[in-house]
Design a protein around this motif. Sequence first.
Motif, PDB file in Angstrom:
ATOM      1  N   SER A   1     -19.022  -1.490   2.997  1.00 28.41           N
ATOM      2  CA  SER A   1     -17.564  -1.485   2.956  1.00 28.41           C
ATOM      3  C   SER A   1     -17.022  -0.062   3.068  1.00 28.41           C
ATOM      4  O   SER A   1     -17.666   0.906   2.664  1.00 28.41           O
TER       5      SER A   1
ATOM      6  N   ASN B   1     -14.939   1.316  -2.161  1.00 28.09           N
ATOM      7  CA  ASN B   1     -15.489   0.643  -3.328  1.00 28.09           C
ATOM      8  C   ASN B   1     -14.396   0.458  -4.369  1.00 28.09           C
ATOM      9  O   ASN B   1     -13.415   1.211  -4.405  1.00 28.09           O
ATOM     10  N   ASN B   2     -14.564  -0.551  -5.205  1.00 27.37           N
ATOM     11  CA  ASN B   2     -13.581  -0.806  -6.248  1.00 27.37           C
ATOM     12  C   ASN B   2     -13.359   0.444  -7.094  1.00 27.37           C
ATOM     13  O   ASN B   2     -14.302   1.062  -7.577  1.00 27.37           O
TER      14      ASN B   2
ATOM     15  N   GLN C   1      -8.827  -1.993  -4.865  1.00 26.34           N
ATOM     16  CA  GLN C   1      -9.427  -3.055  -5.674  1.00 26.34           C
ATOM     17  C   GLN C   1     -10.464  -3.866  -4.883  1.00 26.34           C
ATOM     18  O   GLN C   1     -11.630  -3.907  -5.232  1.00 26.34           O
ATOM     19  N   ASN C   2     -10.039  -4.503  -3.819  1.00 22.30           N
ATOM     20  CA  ASN C   2     -10.952  -5.306  -3.018  1.00 22.30           C
ATOM     21  C   ASN C   2     -10.291  -5.647  -1.688  1.00 22.30           C
ATOM     22  O   ASN C   2      -9.120  -5.335  -1.461  1.00 22.30           O
ATOM     23  N   THR C   3     -11.057  -6.301  -0.817  1.00 20.66           N
ATOM     24  CA  THR C   3     -10.558  -6.726   0.496  1.00 20.66           C
ATOM     25  C   THR C   3     -10.886  -8.189   0.687  1.00 20.66           C
ATOM     26  O   THR C   3     -12.015  -8.621   0.414  1.00 20.66           O
ATOM     27  N   ASP C   4      -9.906  -8.967   1.165  1.00 22.56           N
ATOM     28  CA  ASP C   4     -10.140 -10.389   1.399  1.00 22.56           C
ATOM     29  C   ASP C   4     -10.745 -10.609   2.782  1.00 22.56           C
ATOM     30  O   ASP C   4     -10.879  -9.663   3.576  1.00 22.56           O
TER      31      ASP C   4
END
Length: 228
Positions: A173, A176-177, A196-199
């Motif tokens: 990725s 990172n978080n 935070q994150n990726t969908d």
Amino acid sequence: MRRWILPFLAQLLLLTIFFTKQQSSVSMQSHITEKTVVELVSSDCLMHISSTASPDQPAIVSPATTAWYLLHTKPRQEEVALMNLERQGYECYLPLMRIERARRRKVATVAEPMFPRYLFIRLDSSDQGKSWSPIRSTTGVNQLVRFGTCAAKVDDALVNLLRQREQLMPTASMFNNGDAVVIADGPFSGMEAIYQNTDPECRAMILLEMLSKTVPMQIDAGRLLRVG
């Protein structure tokens, strides 16, 4: 020993340790640098590598007079060297890893060399084998890695392990978080946030500081840049 040989050995040994101990993560491998210098992989290390090979994937059997060697390429010409060598009939292997990159403000998965400026080439040392002389003049090639006057040979077990692990590695990725990021464009351009994150649609969730409050926000991951 030439100075540029040592970083490759460091990467190779670190990668071996990483694959055998932390198969579920790519964060360490994606941050391997050329700062650490280690000695050439020892016979004990190669024995350990052989013992970790998957029993379901038998090793590739090659003639006894052939072996894998290390090849140093010109900057960012690993694939050029690979293509031109294969056109001449040489068997080569360029380990790749999948990495997320921003392309035109969109996230794209690209394949990049696992070891920048290095690839493996299989050569025959017998009198009946294919000549090594055209290698040096091949477009994209710098030279064979040598220790003194001897070309650096790589154990088959290590190449087999790299082939297996390459297929199992998840995509690395971009973030990172918890990473600090900055928004590259749009109405919030220049503002820093916490990733935070990726969908699955490549929409990133970030935490943005606005009016002394932490506000969650979704944005295209390709519009984010890592701070620093």
